[in-house]
Design a protein around this motif. Structure first.
Motif, PDB file in Angstrom:
ATOM      1  N   HIS A 248      29.603  33.497  -1.095  1.00 17.84           N
ATOM      2  CA  HIS A 248      28.370  33.023  -0.472  1.00 17.84           C
ATOM      3  C   HIS A 248      28.656  32.460   0.919  1.00 17.84           C
ATOM      4  O   HIS A 248      27.872  32.652   1.860  1.00 17.84           O
ATOM      5  N   GLY A 249      29.784  31.768   1.050  1.00 18.68           N
ATOM      6  CA  GLY A 249      30.147  31.185   2.330  1.00 18.68           C
ATOM      7  C   GLY A 249      30.356  32.235   3.410  1.00 18.68           C
ATOM      8  O   GLY A 249      29.914  32.060   4.560  1.00 18.68           O
ATOM      9  N   ILE A 250      31.006  33.336   3.070  1.00 21.84           N
ATOM     10  CA  ILE A 250      31.232  34.405   4.047  1.00 21.84           C
ATOM     11  C   ILE A 250      29.917  35.057   4.447  1.00 21.84           C
ATOM     12  O   ILE A 250      29.725  35.444   5.604  1.00 21.84           O
ATOM     13  N   LEU A 251      28.983  35.168   3.509  1.00 23.32           N
ATOM     14  CA  LEU A 251      27.658  35.692   3.845  1.00 23.32           C
ATOM     15  C   LEU A 251      26.961  34.771   4.843  1.00 23.32           C
ATOM     16  O   LEU A 251      26.390  35.226   5.843  1.00 23.32           O
ATOM     17  N   ILE A 252      27.008  33.476   4.590  1.00 25.16           N
ATOM     18  CA  ILE A 252      26.359  32.507   5.470  1.00 25.16           C
ATOM     19  C   ILE A 252      26.962  32.551   6.871  1.00 25.16           C
ATOM     20  O   ILE A 252      26.247  32.549   7.881  1.00 25.16           O
ATOM     21  N   LEU A 253      28.293  32.617   6.948  1.00 28.19           N
ATOM     22  CA  LEU A 253      28.960  32.583   8.250  1.00 28.19           C
ATOM     23  C   LEU A 253      28.661  33.825   9.088  1.00 28.19           C
ATOM     24  O   LEU A 253      28.716  33.766  10.324  1.00 28.19           O
ATOM     25  N   GLN A 254      28.337  34.936   8.431  1.00 26.39           N
ATOM     26  CA  GLN A 254      27.934  36.122   9.199  1.00 26.39           C
ATOM     27  C   GLN A 254      26.646  35.862   9.978  1.00 26.39           C
ATOM     28  O   GLN A 254      26.439  36.409  11.053  1.00 26.39           O
ATOM     29  N   SER A 410      19.457  33.211   1.503  1.00 27.59           N
ATOM     30  CA  SER A 410      18.883  32.545   0.332  1.00 27.59           C
ATOM     31  C   SER A 410      19.481  33.163  -0.922  1.00 27.59           C
ATOM     32  O   SER A 410      19.732  34.373  -0.976  1.00 27.59           O
ATOM     33  N   PRO A 411      19.732  32.370  -1.950  1.00 33.49           N
ATOM     34  CA  PRO A 411      20.378  32.903  -3.155  1.00 33.49           C
ATOM     35  C   PRO A 411      19.421  33.690  -4.024  1.00 33.49           C
ATOM     36  O   PRO A 411      18.201  33.591  -3.892  1.00 33.49           O
ATOM     37  N   LEU A 412      20.004  34.505  -4.892  1.00 30.45           N
ATOM     38  CA  LEU A 412      19.226  35.087  -5.974  1.00 30.45           C
ATOM     39  C   LEU A 412      19.091  33.987  -7.010  1.00 30.45           C
ATOM     40  O   LEU A 412      20.016  33.721  -7.771  1.00 30.45           O
ATOM     41  N   ASN A 418      23.011  29.724  -8.824  1.00 27.23           N
ATOM     42  CA  ASN A 418      22.513  30.424  -7.639  1.00 27.23           C
ATOM     43  C   ASN A 418      23.585  31.400  -7.162  1.00 27.23           C
ATOM     44  O   ASN A 418      24.675  30.985  -6.765  1.00 27.23           O
ATOM     45  N   ILE A 419      23.267  32.677  -7.189  1.00 23.40           N
ATOM     46  CA  ILE A 419      24.217  33.722  -6.865  1.00 23.40           C
ATOM     47  C   ILE A 419      23.848  34.340  -5.523  1.00 23.40           C
ATOM     48  O   ILE A 419      22.677  34.606  -5.255  1.00 23.40           O
ATOM     49  N   PRO A 420      24.844  34.614  -4.639  1.00 20.17           N
ATOM     50  CA  PRO A 420      24.517  35.214  -3.340  1.00 20.17           C
ATOM     51  C   PRO A 420      24.047  36.654  -3.479  1.00 20.17           C
ATOM     52  O   PRO A 420      24.407  37.361  -4.416  1.00 20.17           O
ATOM     53  N   ARG A 421      23.256  37.078  -2.518  1.00 21.11           N
ATOM     54  CA  ARG A 421      22.797  38.458  -2.496  1.00 21.11           C
ATOM     55  C   ARG A 421      23.967  39.391  -2.183  1.00 21.11           C
ATOM     56  O   ARG A 421      24.889  39.015  -1.456  1.00 21.11           O
ATOM     57  N   PRO A 422      23.957  40.612  -2.723  1.00 20.19           N
ATOM     58  CA  PRO A 422      25.047  41.549  -2.427  1.00 20.19           C
ATOM     59  C   PRO A 422      25.057  41.927  -0.953  1.00 20.19           C
ATOM     60  O   PRO A 422      24.008  42.032  -0.321  1.00 20.19           O
ATOM     61  N   TYR A 423      26.243  42.119  -0.412  1.00 22.68           N
ATOM     62  CA  TYR A 423      26.363  42.472   1.001  1.00 22.68           C
ATOM     63  C   TYR A 423      27.697  43.157   1.259  1.00 22.68           C
ATOM     64  O   TYR A 423      28.604  43.130   0.426  1.00 22.68           O
ATOM     65  N   GLU A 424      27.803  43.773   2.427  1.00 23.04           N
ATOM     66  CA  GLU A 424      29.062  44.310   2.914  1.00 23.04           C
ATOM     67  C   GLU A 424      29.334  43.711   4.276  1.00 23.04           C
ATOM     68  O   GLU A 424      28.419  43.320   5.015  1.00 23.04           O
ATOM     69  N   VAL A 425      30.622  43.645   4.637  1.00 21.07           N
ATOM     70  CA  VAL A 425      31.014  43.062   5.908  1.00 21.07           C
ATOM     71  C   VAL A 425      32.336  43.704   6.346  1.00 21.07           C
ATOM     72  O   VAL A 425      33.144  44.092   5.502  1.00 21.07           O
ATOM     73  N   SER A 426      32.523  43.802   7.650  1.00 23.86           N
ATOM     74  CA  SER A 426      33.794  44.259   8.191  1.00 23.86           C
ATOM     75  C   SER A 426      34.585  43.066   8.693  1.00 23.86           C
ATOM     76  O   SER A 426      34.021  42.123   9.261  1.00 23.86           O
TER      77      SER A 426
END
Length: 430
Positions: A248-254, A410-412, A418-426
């Motif tokens: 979740h933290g990596i999603l937020i930092l993006q 926002s979480p699911l 509370n689970i983060p939404r699925p995502y991809e990142v480079s």
């Protein structure tokens, strides 16, 4: 005459008992009108129970009652009342509530869901054993640093291709608890290890994962079943919660590249590129420390807390709470308190920074709960979050697959977590 006297005495006792029962019932926490069998189902959104309880707290106050079907639950909403219960009256509120899902998964035999003497002995045993195996010492910090190196190299092998980092993070975090419980880490491609992670994700049984020896005492709490279940508790909790927080933290930092830039400046100033992050760096990196805290506060991983019970008839403020009543000491009401954390729905590292930029502690920071049932692995989790996240940002810059302004952090929302939404990142090498 004797008979009449006895009848009068019995009548008085019955009247007193009835009065006492009515008096105590009147003093019990208020709540919405309850329907037979289904309880307060029409007043609650079971897909977003924390939000429903927030609305009810505005009407009924910080201590109120709801019924989840036939199950009575007393909800504690707000820092003051949660502190009063879990810290000031820690013993009274130290029981573990019995939700059907938790009972099915853990069967009431490990440290998460057990009660009474079983829980006391297993928790004491687990804490002592974890300390003996290095938790809270330099040895476990070294293991985390080594695992962070393996994680960084594995990310580097993706060669900047976008991917979902969830499995990578789960494997890295899980290897730390594996090194404690099983005495060794696993290669990320090890088939047995990957199967083990899959079993965690599916909440299957792991009772065959450890051999112990039962004592001859028939009343001993240290049976094969309880110790195996305790191992599962440690393995499950030591993998899922921390890896999900990192994901979740990596999603937020993006979404906030300016925050990543500030962290990386602090990393370059304090650590540089020639050595691994260590816990001694944290005191010299207030902004990074604040970001890690804000991630945990913002995601509000277990909003309702794991349910408690009162172990005896208990008085909280002016209310009477009968023995074995289930308690929800809601963590979301503490972590999202608007007086302590202005604009709590906004991700803001400033929630943990003073005006001069130094780190600011907060008694409201309770992601691991508080009191007798506080997470046994809190110290380990704090080390993992800081070292893993710092090591990743020391070596990589995050590149989202969509415009950072369009990222939904926002979480699911679910009732339990509370689970983060699925995502991809480079991950772009620095």
């Amino acid at each position: 005459m004797t008979t009449i006297f006895l009848l009068v005495c019995i009548s008085c006792l019955l009247l007193f008992a009835t009065w006492r029962s009515i008096s105590q019932k009147k003093k019990q926490p208020p709540g919405p009108i309850t329907l037979p069998i289904i309880g307060n189902i029409f007043q609650l959104n079971l897909w977003n129970l924390p939000e429903s309880l927030k609305k009810l707290s505005k009407k009924y106050g910080p201590v109120f009652t709801v019924y989840l079907g036939p199950q009575k639950v007393v909800v504690l909403y707000g820092y003051d009342v949660v502190k009063e219960a879990l810290i000031d009256q820690a013993d009274d509120f130290s029981g573990r509530g019995n939700l059907p899902l938790l009972k099915k998964i853990f069967q009431g035999t490990g440290i998460v869901t057990s009660n009474g003497e079983t829980w006391k002995q297993l928790r004491r045993f687990a804490l002592t054993t974890l300390r003996d195996f290095g938790m809270g010492r330099k040895t476990i910090e070294k293991r985390i640093q080594e695992e962070a190196h393996f994680l960084v190299e594995r990310i580097r092998d993706t060669q900047e291709r976008p991917f979902n980092p969830g499995n990578f993070l789960a494997h890295a975090v899980s290897n730390i608890i594996c090194s404690i419980i099983f005495g060794d880490r696993f290669d990320y491609e090890d088939k047995k290890f990957r199967t083990l992670i899959e079993l965690i994700n599916e909440n299957n049984k792991l009772q065959s994962s450890i051999q112990t020896q039962e004592k001859g005492n028939g009343h001993s709490e240290f049976t094969v079943e309880t110790l195996s279940r305790t191992t599962l508790d440690l393995f499950f909790a030591g993998t899922g919660t921390t890896s999900t927080t990192l994901r979740h933290g990596i999603l937020i930092l993006q979404k906030y590249p300016e925050i990543v830039e500030k962290i990386q400046k602090e990393i370059d100033c304090v650590i540089g590129q020639d050595r691994s992050p260590c816990m001694a760096d944290r005191s010299q990196m207030p902004y990074t420390d604040a970001v890690v805290h804000e991630i945990q506060r913002f995601i509000d991983f277990i909003p309702l807390n794991v349910p408690h019970t009162v172990i005896k008839d208990t008085k909280l403020r002016d209310y009477f709470i009968p023995k074995d009543t289930m308690i929800f000491p809601t963590l979301t009401s503490v972590l999202h308190d608007s007086k302590e954390f202005p604009n709590p729905e906004k991700f803001d590292p400033g929630h943990f920074l003073n005006a001069n930029g130094s780190f600011k502690k907060s008694d409201y920071f309770m992601p691991f709960s508080a009191g007798k049932r506080i997470c046994a692995g809190e110290g380990l989790a704090r080390m993992e979050l800081f070292i893993f996240l710092t090591a990743i940002l020391q070596n990589f810059t995050l590149k989202p697959v969509v415009d950072h302004k369009d990222i939904d952090i926002s979480p699911l929302v679910s009732t339990l977590a509370n689970i983060p939404r699925p995502y991809e990142v480079s991950f772009l090498p620095r």
